[in-house]
Write a protein that holds these residues in place. Structure first.
Motif, PDB file in Angstrom:
ATOM      1  N   GLN A  14      66.508  35.562  51.232  1.00 23.57           N
ATOM      2  CA  GLN A  14      67.165  34.272  51.089  1.00 23.57           C
ATOM      3  C   GLN A  14      67.232  33.594  52.456  1.00 23.57           C
ATOM      4  N   VAL A  15      66.323  33.977  53.331  1.00 21.92           N
ATOM      5  CA  VAL A  15      66.263  33.496  54.707  1.00 21.92           C
ATOM      6  C   VAL A  15      65.145  32.476  54.805  1.00 21.92           C
ATOM      7  N   TYR A  17      63.352  28.903  57.057  1.00 21.64           N
ATOM      8  CA  TYR A  17      62.857  28.475  58.360  1.00 21.64           C
ATOM      9  C   TYR A  17      64.000  28.275  59.357  1.00 21.64           C
ATOM     10  N   ASP A  18      64.982  27.463  58.997  1.00 20.16           N
ATOM     11  CA  ASP A  18      66.097  27.170  59.910  1.00 20.16           C
ATOM     12  C   ASP A  18      66.905  28.417  60.243  1.00 20.16           C
ATOM     13  N   ASP A  19      67.085  29.292  59.254  1.00 19.63           N
ATOM     14  CA  ASP A  19      67.825  30.537  59.478  1.00 19.63           C
ATOM     15  C   ASP A  19      67.102  31.408  60.502  1.00 19.63           C
ATOM     16  N   MET A  20      65.790  31.517  60.354  1.00 24.44           N
ATOM     17  CA  MET A  20      65.020  32.363  61.263  1.00 24.44           C
ATOM     18  C   MET A  20      64.952  31.747  62.652  1.00 24.44           C
ATOM     19  N   LEU A  21      64.877  30.426  62.731  1.00 25.16           N
ATOM     20  CA  LEU A  21      64.885  29.752  64.027  1.00 25.16           C
ATOM     21  C   LEU A  21      66.207  30.019  64.751  1.00 25.16           C
ATOM     22  N   PRO A  78      70.923  35.031  55.237  1.00 27.48           N
ATOM     23  CA  PRO A  78      71.021  34.551  56.620  1.00 27.48           C
ATOM     24  C   PRO A  78      72.157  35.205  57.397  1.00 27.48           C
ATOM     25  N   GLY A  79      71.885  35.551  58.633  1.00 23.85           N
ATOM     26  CA  GLY A  79      72.901  36.063  59.541  1.00 23.85           C
ATOM     27  C   GLY A  79      73.182  37.547  59.462  1.00 23.85           C
ATOM     28  N   GLU A  80      72.705  38.227  58.437  1.00 27.50           N
ATOM     29  CA  GLU A  80      73.051  39.637  58.267  1.00 27.50           C
ATOM     30  C   GLU A  80      72.455  40.529  59.355  1.00 27.50           C
ATOM     31  N   LEU A  81      71.221  40.271  59.741  1.00 25.21           N
ATOM     32  CA  LEU A  81      70.619  41.096  60.786  1.00 25.21           C
ATOM     33  C   LEU A  81      71.326  40.866  62.117  1.00 25.21           C
ATOM     34  N   TRP A  82      71.581  39.618  62.468  1.00 22.98           N
ATOM     35  CA  TRP A  82      72.250  39.364  63.749  1.00 22.98           C
ATOM     36  C   TRP A  82      73.651  39.977  63.754  1.00 22.98           C
ATOM     37  N   GLN A  83      74.380  39.866  62.669  1.00 22.14           N
ATOM     38  CA  GLN A  83      75.728  40.439  62.596  1.00 22.14           C
ATOM     39  C   GLN A  83      75.680  41.947  62.845  1.00 22.14           C
ATOM     40  N   THR A  84      74.720  42.611  62.237  1.00 23.90           N
ATOM     41  CA  THR A  84      74.578  44.062  62.413  1.00 23.90           C
ATOM     42  C   THR A  84      74.155  44.404  63.842  1.00 23.90           C
ATOM     43  N   GLY A 114      58.931  41.871  53.637  1.00 25.05           N
ATOM     44  CA  GLY A 114      59.748  42.094  54.822  1.00 25.05           C
ATOM     45  C   GLY A 114      59.075  41.612  56.084  1.00 25.05           C
ATOM     46  N   PHE A 115      57.750  41.760  56.147  1.00 30.14           N
ATOM     47  CA  PHE A 115      57.047  41.348  57.354  1.00 30.14           C
ATOM     48  C   PHE A 115      56.970  39.831  57.478  1.00 30.14           C
ATOM     49  N   CYS A 116      57.188  39.088  56.389  1.00 25.87           N
ATOM     50  CA  CYS A 116      57.238  37.621  56.476  1.00 25.87           C
ATOM     51  C   CYS A 116      58.351  37.188  57.428  1.00 25.87           C
ATOM     52  N   ILE A 117      59.465  37.903  57.410  1.00 24.72           N
ATOM     53  CA  ILE A 117      60.565  37.617  58.332  1.00 24.72           C
ATOM     54  C   ILE A 117      60.084  37.826  59.764  1.00 24.72           C
ATOM     55  N   ALA A 118      59.417  38.931  59.987  1.00 22.86           N
ATOM     56  CA  ALA A 118      58.924  39.251  61.323  1.00 22.86           C
ATOM     57  C   ALA A 118      57.911  38.222  61.797  1.00 22.86           C
ATOM     58  N   LYS A 119      57.023  37.759  60.912  1.00 22.34           N
ATOM     59  CA  LYS A 119      56.023  36.780  61.315  1.00 22.34           C
ATOM     60  C   LYS A 119      56.673  35.482  61.777  1.00 22.34           C
TER      61      LYS A 119
END
Length: 146
Positions: A57-58, A60-64, A24-30, A92-97
């Protein structure tokens, strides 16, 4: 950190990728660090590549939380952001969905395009050979198909 963002000035876009185990948070931090760069221009097209994701390790709440933060940041862009996502890696595409579903429910200021491979993204963006050359080599392996 298994997230990397690269500004491609000739193509006027931001390319980002996730790989290995995503927390969680790694993509936003980057992304947020890249948004602070003087070379970044608000509203630049973005291309997301999740082909290298091997574990997530991401949840529902993390993605929201990510989607709300990402949409809030881009709500002040001069025009709706155009985002291209690759669908080549199922995990990887599960995150995108999740991001796509949340964005649709939030009246997102982002136009999301899902494409199967880089040649389709290069064609959709009408990139020149010089602009395509800015992408990392592993993104250009099928550029000859254009």
């Amino acid at each position: 950190m298994p997230a990397r963002a690269t500004l491609l000035p000739h193509a006027s876009l931001l390319y980002f990728e996730l790989y290995d185990t995503v927390h969680p948070g790694e993509l936003w931090q980057t992304l947020n660090a890249t948004y602070q760069s003087p070379e970044y221009t608000r509203g630049m097209t973005e291309v997301g590549d999740f082909r290298g994701v091997t574990d997530m390790q991401v949840g529902y709440d993390d993605m929201l939380t990510f989607t709300k933060t990402y949409n809030a940041f881009h709500s002040s862009d001069p025009a709706p952001l155009t985002l291209f996502l690759l669908e080549q890696n199922w995990l990887g595409f599960c995150i995108a969905k999740m991001h796509i579903a949340f964005s649709r429910s939030m009246k997102s200021p982002i136009k999301i395009n899902v494409l199967p491979a880089f040649p389709e993204i290069f064609a959709a963006l009408e990139l020149s050979n010089t602009q395509i050359a800015e992408f990392p080599q592993h993104c250009r392996q099928e550029a000859h198909l254009l």
